[in-house]
Design an enzyme around this catalytic site. Structure first.
Site, mmCIF file in Angstrom:
data_model
loop_
_atom_site.group_PDB
_atom_site.id
_atom_site.type_symbol
_atom_site.label_atom_id
_atom_site.label_comp_id
_atom_site.label_asym_id
_atom_site.label_seq_id
_atom_site.Cartn_x
_atom_site.Cartn_y
_atom_site.Cartn_z
ATOM 1 N N ALA A 101 0.803 -1.224 0.000
ATOM 2 C CA ALA A 101 0.000 0.000 0.000
ATOM 3 C C ALA A 101 0.839 1.278 0.000
ATOM 4 O O ALA A 101 0.434 2.290 -0.572
ATOM 5 C CB ALA A 101 -0.947 -0.003 1.200
ATOM 6 N N THR A 109 0.176 5.057 -1.566
ATOM 7 C CA THR A 109 -0.077 6.243 -0.732
ATOM 8 C C THR A 109 0.841 7.387 -1.161
ATOM 9 O O THR A 109 0.490 8.554 -1.035
ATOM 10 C CB THR A 109 0.112 5.962 0.778
ATOM 11 O OG1 THR A 109 1.347 5.280 0.985
ATOM 12 C CG2 THR A 109 -1.013 5.121 1.321
ATOM 13 N N GLN A 137 0.396 -5.645 -4.421
ATOM 14 C CA GLN A 137 -0.866 -5.868 -3.726
ATOM 15 C C GLN A 137 -1.855 -4.762 -4.076
ATOM 16 O O GLN A 137 -3.000 -4.792 -3.636
ATOM 17 C CB GLN A 137 -0.623 -5.879 -2.213
ATOM 18 C CG GLN A 137 0.248 -7.034 -1.750
ATOM 19 C CD GLN A 137 0.562 -6.937 -0.274
ATOM 20 O OE1 GLN A 137 1.581 -6.425 0.144
ATOM 21 N NE2 GLN A 137 -0.356 -7.441 0.528
ATOM 22 N N ILE A 142 -4.217 -2.218 -6.479
ATOM 23 C CA ILE A 142 -5.185 -2.493 -7.545
ATOM 24 C C ILE A 142 -5.407 -1.281 -8.437
ATOM 25 O O ILE A 142 -6.386 -1.215 -9.167
ATOM 26 C CB ILE A 142 -6.539 -2.944 -6.931
ATOM 27 C CG1 ILE A 142 -7.077 -1.879 -5.957
ATOM 28 C CG2 ILE A 142 -6.400 -4.278 -6.214
ATOM 29 C CD1 ILE A 142 -8.479 -2.182 -5.430
ATOM 30 N N HIS A 180 -4.011 -8.766 -6.131
ATOM 31 C CA HIS A 180 -5.397 -8.493 -5.732
ATOM 32 C C HIS A 180 -6.246 -7.981 -6.884
ATOM 33 O O HIS A 180 -7.316 -7.429 -6.664
ATOM 34 C CB HIS A 180 -5.423 -7.510 -4.558
ATOM 35 C CG HIS A 180 -4.816 -8.082 -3.313
ATOM 36 N ND1 HIS A 180 -4.355 -7.313 -2.263
ATOM 37 C CD2 HIS A 180 -4.583 -9.373 -2.949
ATOM 38 C CE1 HIS A 180 -3.860 -8.103 -1.319
ATOM 39 N NE2 HIS A 180 -3.984 -9.354 -1.710
ATOM 40 N N CYS A 234 -22.102 -12.803 -19.279
ATOM 41 C CA CYS A 234 -21.584 -13.047 -20.637
ATOM 42 C C CYS A 234 -20.084 -12.805 -20.749
ATOM 43 O O CYS A 234 -19.470 -13.116 -21.768
ATOM 44 C CB CYS A 234 -22.324 -12.189 -21.658
ATOM 45 S SG CYS A 234 -21.852 -10.439 -21.648
ATOM 46 N N CYS A 284 -24.533 -4.998 -17.198
ATOM 47 C CA CYS A 284 -23.995 -5.186 -18.547
ATOM 48 C C CYS A 284 -24.931 -4.603 -19.604
ATOM 49 O O CYS A 284 -26.142 -4.854 -19.575
ATOM 50 C CB CYS A 284 -23.788 -6.680 -18.789
ATOM 51 S SG CYS A 284 -23.235 -7.070 -20.470
ATOM 52 N N CYS A 325 -26.216 -7.886 -22.003
ATOM 53 C CA CYS A 325 -27.127 -8.951 -21.576
ATOM 54 C C CYS A 325 -27.883 -8.631 -20.287
ATOM 55 O O CYS A 325 -28.741 -9.395 -19.866
ATOM 56 C CB CYS A 325 -26.350 -10.259 -21.407
ATOM 57 S SG CYS A 325 -25.351 -10.310 -19.914
HETATM 58 ZN ZN LIG Z 1 -23.242 -9.414 -20.133
#
Ligand SMILES: [Zn+2]
Length: 247
Positions: free
Chosen positions: A24, A28, A105, A107, A123, A134, A152, A155
């Site tokens: 992290a 930061t 770690q 994201i 992660h 889908c 989505c 779908c």
């Molecule tokens: Zn979909």
């Protein structure tokens, strides 16, 4: 301090297979706060406060998706965040052929934004989202623009982030790649995290190289196992070390 930067520069110079493991603290430095340091959220539905860890858990997403995304959008997506000197220093080391992989770690995708190519995101990432029905992929903007749980546009299925939530297992492919890279490394730099926290603690066992470098602002219980310990700002340390090795 100066002396330690020179030592790190020397190690970088003499290494041919560096792996960086970041926590992290790397983010930061780009003004992305650790979400675990937030107050969590007050759930109206449950009429009680939810800890940050509970708020990003699998069961909370399943049972209270709108409140999940409320917390997630505010505390995990930072669309304006920019890479810092640590990200750029690592991209440069990779370009020079010295660094073989970044294991992170975080994201936020900032390593790729800085130009890093081989990045193992333990992660997951907020930049990948997929339809659970889908499989169509969506970017972070799609999730941010959605009112509550993103749906989505093909779908009507539920869209979720490709992020490992609490109660969910890590991606085994990513783990294997990280283990492979760490096993082959001659230098492992652990930055912005302490060695004692999972999964850093278990991954470091695979390291059989020469130099274990630990860069963290605060002291950790595992400091004694590092060959070089630098207690300072990760962005500053990495920038100065790469500059010094080039000089
Ligand atoms: Zn979909």
């Amino acid at each position: 301090m100066e002396n330690q930067i020179m030592k790190l520069a020397e190690i970088l110079k003499n290494s041919q297979n560096i792996v960086f493991f970041g926590g992290a603290g790397v983010s930061t430095a780009s003004n992305i706060p650790d979400f675990r340091s937030s107050n969590g959220i007050f759930s109206k539905k449950l009429n009680r406060n939810i800890s940050p860890e509970q708020a990003v858990s699998h069961s909370f997403l399943m049972m209270h998706p709108d409140e999940f995304y409320d917390f997630y959008k505010k505390n995990l997506i930072y669309p304006d965040a920019k890479p810092n000197d640590c990200h750029y220093a690592l991209a440069k080391l990779e370009e020079m052929g010295k660094l073989k992989a970044v294991v992170t770690q975080n994201i936020d995708g900032l390593h790729q934004m800085a130009g890093s190519k081989t990045v193992y995101e333990l992660h997951g990432t907020v930049h990948k989202n997929y339809c659970t029905n889908c499989g169509k992929n969506f970017d972070a903007d799609y999730v941010l623009a959605a009112d509550g749980e993103p749906i989505c546009d093909v779908c009507g299925g539920k869209v979720r982030p490709d992020v490992v939530l609490y109660e969910e297992g890590l991606d085994q492919n990513v783990i294997q790649n990280a283990v492979k890279a760490i096993s082959a490394a001659d230098t492992l730099i652990i930055g912005g995290t302490s060695l004692v926290v999972y999964p850093a603690a278990s991954l470091v066992y695979y390291f059989k190289g020469k130099h274990l470098v630990l860069i963290n602002k605060s002291a950790t219980q595992a400091d004694s196992s590092a060959d070089l310990l630098i207690q300072d700002d990760i962005a500053k340390v990495m920038r100065q070390a790469v500059e010094a090795m080039e000089a």
